[in-house]
Design an enzyme around this catalytic site. Structure first.
Site, PDB file in Angstrom:
ATOM      1  N   ASP A  46      71.373  -5.431 -60.333  1.00 52.18           N
ATOM      2  CA  ASP A  46      70.651  -5.380 -61.615  1.00 52.18           C
ATOM      3  C   ASP A  46      70.635  -6.794 -62.185  1.00 52.18           C
ATOM      4  O   ASP A  46      71.264  -7.709 -61.626  1.00 52.18           O
ATOM      5  CB  ASP A  46      71.316  -4.405 -62.607  1.00 52.18           C
ATOM      6  CG  ASP A  46      70.294  -3.775 -63.569  1.00 52.18           C
ATOM      7  OD1 ASP A  46      69.632  -4.551 -64.313  1.00 52.18           O
ATOM      8  OD2 ASP A  46      70.141  -2.554 -63.579  1.00 52.18           O
ATOM      9  N   ASP A  75      67.499 -10.653 -59.743  1.00 50.50           N
ATOM     10  CA  ASP A  75      66.193 -10.278 -60.281  1.00 50.50           C
ATOM     11  C   ASP A  75      65.337  -9.855 -59.085  1.00 50.50           C
ATOM     12  O   ASP A  75      65.070 -10.667 -58.196  1.00 50.50           O
ATOM     13  CB  ASP A  75      65.589 -11.495 -60.996  1.00 50.50           C
ATOM     14  CG  ASP A  75      64.230 -11.203 -61.612  1.00 50.50           C
ATOM     15  OD1 ASP A  75      63.551 -10.245 -61.179  1.00 50.50           O
ATOM     16  OD2 ASP A  75      63.842 -11.964 -62.519  1.00 50.50           O
ATOM     17  N   VAL A  76      64.893  -8.611 -59.067  1.00 53.13           N
ATOM     18  CA  VAL A  76      64.182  -8.124 -57.870  1.00 53.13           C
ATOM     19  C   VAL A  76      62.824  -8.790 -57.676  1.00 53.13           C
ATOM     20  O   VAL A  76      62.220  -8.651 -56.613  1.00 53.13           O
ATOM     21  CB  VAL A  76      63.994  -6.584 -57.888  1.00 53.13           C
ATOM     22  CG1 VAL A  76      65.338  -5.871 -57.856  1.00 53.13           C
ATOM     23  CG2 VAL A  76      63.125  -6.115 -59.050  1.00 53.13           C
ATOM     24  N   SER A 158      57.042   7.944 -59.640  1.00 52.27           N
ATOM     25  CA  SER A 158      57.108   8.826 -60.816  1.00 52.27           C
ATOM     26  C   SER A 158      55.946   9.798 -60.704  1.00 52.27           C
ATOM     27  O   SER A 158      54.877   9.433 -60.187  1.00 52.27           O
ATOM     28  CB  SER A 158      56.972   8.014 -62.108  1.00 52.27           C
ATOM     29  OG  SER A 158      56.707   8.882 -63.199  1.00 52.27           O
ATOM     30  N   TYR A 171      52.313   1.041 -66.133  1.00 52.52           N
ATOM     31  CA  TYR A 171      53.411   1.739 -65.460  1.00 52.52           C
ATOM     32  C   TYR A 171      52.871   2.784 -64.477  1.00 52.52           C
ATOM     33  O   TYR A 171      53.304   2.870 -63.323  1.00 52.52           O
ATOM     34  CB  TYR A 171      54.302   2.382 -66.520  1.00 52.52           C
ATOM     35  CG  TYR A 171      55.461   3.175 -65.967  1.00 52.52           C
ATOM     36  CD1 TYR A 171      56.623   2.542 -65.520  1.00 52.52           C
ATOM     37  CD2 TYR A 171      55.409   4.568 -65.888  1.00 52.52           C
ATOM     38  CE1 TYR A 171      57.685   3.270 -65.005  1.00 52.52           C
ATOM     39  CE2 TYR A 171      56.466   5.301 -65.385  1.00 52.52           C
ATOM     40  CZ  TYR A 171      57.606   4.650 -64.953  1.00 52.52           C
ATOM     41  OH  TYR A 171      58.657   5.383 -64.444  1.00 52.52           O
ATOM     42  N   LYS A 175      53.289   2.774 -60.348  1.00 55.81           N
ATOM     43  CA  LYS A 175      53.964   3.824 -59.581  1.00 55.81           C
ATOM     44  C   LYS A 175      53.039   4.389 -58.503  1.00 55.81           C
ATOM     45  O   LYS A 175      53.507   4.769 -57.422  1.00 55.81           O
ATOM     46  CB  LYS A 175      54.489   4.911 -60.518  1.00 55.81           C
ATOM     47  CG  LYS A 175      55.643   4.437 -61.397  1.00 55.81           C
ATOM     48  CD  LYS A 175      56.833   3.958 -60.568  1.00 55.81           C
ATOM     49  CE  LYS A 175      58.045   3.599 -61.394  1.00 55.81           C
ATOM     50  NZ  LYS A 175      59.197   3.171 -60.578  1.00 55.81           N
TER      51      LYS A 175
HETATM   52  N1  LIG Z   1      63.595   8.137 -66.923  1.00 56.42           N
HETATM   53  C1  LIG Z   1      62.579   8.881 -66.479  1.00 56.42           C
HETATM   54  O1  LIG Z   1      62.210   9.886 -67.081  1.00 56.42           O
HETATM   55  C2  LIG Z   1      61.887   8.498 -65.202  1.00 56.42           C
HETATM   56  C3  LIG Z   1      60.879   9.361 -64.720  1.00 56.42           C
HETATM   57  C4  LIG Z   1      60.237   9.004 -63.525  1.00 56.42           C
HETATM   58  C5  LIG Z   1      60.594   7.873 -62.835  1.00 56.42           C
HETATM   59  N2  LIG Z   1      61.581   7.071 -63.329  1.00 56.42           N
HETATM   60  C6  LIG Z   1      61.944   5.893 -62.549  1.00 56.42           C
HETATM   61  O2  LIG Z   1      63.329   5.964 -62.243  1.00 56.42           O
HETATM   62  C7  LIG Z   1      63.867   4.640 -62.145  1.00 56.42           C
HETATM   63  C8  LIG Z   1      65.063   4.482 -63.073  1.00 56.42           C
HETATM   64  O3  LIG Z   1      64.658   4.782 -64.405  1.00 56.42           O
HETATM   65  P1  LIG Z   1      65.663   4.746 -65.635  1.00 56.42           P
HETATM   66  O4  LIG Z   1      65.343   5.909 -66.518  1.00 56.42           O
HETATM   67  O5  LIG Z   1      67.080   4.596 -65.166  1.00 56.42           O
HETATM   68  O6  LIG Z   1      65.146   3.417 -66.361  1.00 56.42           O
HETATM   69  P2  LIG Z   1      65.957   2.245 -67.069  1.00 56.42           P
HETATM   70  O7  LIG Z   1      64.948   1.465 -67.813  1.00 56.42           O
HETATM   71  O8  LIG Z   1      67.130   2.839 -67.796  1.00 56.42           O
HETATM   72  O9  LIG Z   1      66.578   1.416 -65.838  1.00 56.42           O
HETATM   73  C9  LIG Z   1      65.846   0.426 -65.140  1.00 56.42           C
HETATM   74  C10 LIG Z   1      66.858  -0.601 -64.648  1.00 56.42           C
HETATM   75  O10 LIG Z   1      66.153  -1.603 -63.912  1.00 56.42           O
HETATM   76  C11 LIG Z   1      66.687  -2.860 -64.275  1.00 56.42           C
HETATM   77  N3  LIG Z   1      65.701  -3.931 -64.059  1.00 56.42           N
HETATM   78  C12 LIG Z   1      64.572  -4.176 -64.787  1.00 56.42           C
HETATM   79  N4  LIG Z   1      63.970  -5.276 -64.334  1.00 56.42           N
HETATM   80  C13 LIG Z   1      64.718  -5.741 -63.299  1.00 56.42           C
HETATM   81  C14 LIG Z   1      64.600  -6.856 -62.429  1.00 56.42           C
HETATM   82  N5  LIG Z   1      63.584  -7.728 -62.537  1.00 56.42           N
HETATM   83  N6  LIG Z   1      65.557  -7.035 -61.488  1.00 56.42           N
HETATM   84  C15 LIG Z   1      66.601  -6.178 -61.366  1.00 56.42           C
HETATM   85  N7  LIG Z   1      66.754  -5.084 -62.169  1.00 56.42           N
HETATM   86  C16 LIG Z   1      65.822  -4.884 -63.122  1.00 56.42           C
HETATM   87  C17 LIG Z   1      67.023  -2.736 -65.760  1.00 56.42           C
HETATM   88  O11 LIG Z   1      67.952  -3.728 -66.180  1.00 56.42           O
HETATM   89  C18 LIG Z   1      67.581  -1.316 -65.801  1.00 56.42           C
HETATM   90  O12 LIG Z   1      68.987  -1.300 -65.590  1.00 56.42           O
HETATM   91  C19 LIG Z   1      62.697   3.700 -62.458  1.00 56.42           C
HETATM   92  O13 LIG Z   1      62.068   3.318 -61.255  1.00 56.42           O
HETATM   93  C20 LIG Z   1      61.768   4.581 -63.275  1.00 56.42           C
HETATM   94  O14 LIG Z   1      60.433   4.117 -63.207  1.00 56.42           O
HETATM   95  C21 LIG Z   1      62.238   7.364 -64.490  1.00 56.42           C
END
Ligand SMILES: NC(=O)c1ccc[n+]([C@@H]2O[C@H](COP(=O)([O-])OP(=O)(O)OC[C@H]3O[C@@H](n4cnc5c(N)ncnc54)[C@H](O)[C@@H]3O)[C@@H](O)[C@H]2O)c1
Length: 265
Positions: A46, A75-76, A158, A171, A175
């Site tokens: 992260d 950073d990805v 998603s 977004y 996806k």
């Molecule tokens: N929460 C939902 O309802 C939901 C639904 C469908 C899909 N998703 C997907 O599930 C995954 C996780 O979602 P979440 O709810 O934990 O979101 P979140 O925003 O809590 O977590 C995302 C994480 O990615 C990290 N991140 C962001 N940019 C980055 C970078 N450049 N390099 C490294 N890390 C980075 C952030 O610091 C964070 O810890 C995501 O891919 C999201 O799109 C979530």
């Protein structure tokens, strides 16, 4: 957190090495703990700014074991960061079997916004993290996996990538792109013993989704499901572990929707 029975893991992950990106996020935290609970070792990736929650996750995951987790700040969107992550992974655990491309700009979007008002910089940032970051991860791990015993990559999409959503055009489009990338990578890497699949979660009832959606919207989403209840991150664990494990060894290029039966496509 204990991994619930409905997320009971398939065999074959013990001793494997797994990279999970976005590990400090609400869902990534659950993934890290789920893998270490199977006996896999995890490199939790992260941003440096998320070091505090990431370290809390890796410490707790290692304490409960039996697998071990370490935090690798990266950073990805950065090629050089990915090289360091892969080098650290092999140095730390001697192998690299699974990549979970979970990092995304989601909670950080901060607010819903009509597509006519999204600014170009924000559009590009969402694509840089969600799409380029996923591609760079695949690109960095594939040669190493191919030289070792092959591997499994699970990208995180998603359901909105399938059905759309109001206020998140960047977004949503990102996806959909992740699903296309998943299919392209599966075709290219299958001959090198690397499987590439995706999971597409429905709306998870957590801090990130609550910051972007009203309680009424979340309640409506829950009621629209065949299984009409709120979804939590634990619901994703079983499908994720299955796609990561040898139990799904002839499955590639697929996106598994995990949403309690709301979207069928
Ligand atoms: N929460 C939902 O309802 C939901 C639904 C469908 C899909 N998703 C997907 O599930 C995954 C996780 O979602 P979440 O709810 O934990 O979101 P979140 O925003 O809590 O977590 C995302 C994480 O990615 C990290 N991140 C962001 N940019 C980055 C970078 N450049 N390099 C490294 N890390 C980075 C952030 O610091 C964070 O810890 C995501 O891919 C999201 O799109 C979530």
């Amino acid at each position: 957190m204990t991994v619930p029975m409905r997320a009971a893991s398939p065999a074959g992950l013990t001793g494997r090495t797994v990279i999970v990106t976005g590990a400090a996020g609400a869902i990534g935290d659950v993934y890290v703990r789920a893998f270490t609970a199977t006996g896999a070792n995890v490199v939790a990736v992260d941003l440096l700014r998320a070091a505090r929650p990431a370290l809390a996750t890796t410490r707790e995951a290692t304490r409960t074991g039996p697998g071990r987790a370490v935090f690798a700040p990266a950073d990805v969107t950065s090629e050089s960061d990915w090289q360091l992550v892969v080098e650290r992974t092999v140095a730390e655990f001697g192998s690299l079997d699974v990549l979970v491309n979970n990092a995304a700009v989601y909670r950080d979007i901060g607010r819903k916004c009509p597509l006519t008002d999204i600014v170009v910089e924000e559009w590009d940032h969402v694509f840089a993290v969600n799409v380029r970051g996923t591609w760079l991860g695949i690109r960095a791990v594939a040669p190493v996996m191919a030289d070792l015993d092959g591997g499994a990559i699970v990208n995180v999409s998603s359901v909105v990538g399938r059905v759309g959503a109001v206020g998140f055009a960047h977004y949503v489009a990102s996806k959909s792109a992740v699903e296309g990338l998943t299919r392209a990578a599966a075709r290219e890497l299958g001959g090198r013993d690397i499987r590439v699949n995706a999971i597409a979660p429905g709306l998870v009832d957590n801090a990130a989704s609550r910051s972007l959606n009203t309680p009424a919207y979340l309640a409506g989403a829950a009621q629209a499901r065949s299984v009409p209840r709120p979804m939590d991150a634990d619901d994703l664990v079983g499908p994720l572990l299955w796609l990561a494990s040898p139990a799904s060894s002839f499955v590639t290029g697929q996106t598994v929707i995990v949403d309690g039966g709301q979207v069928f496509s």
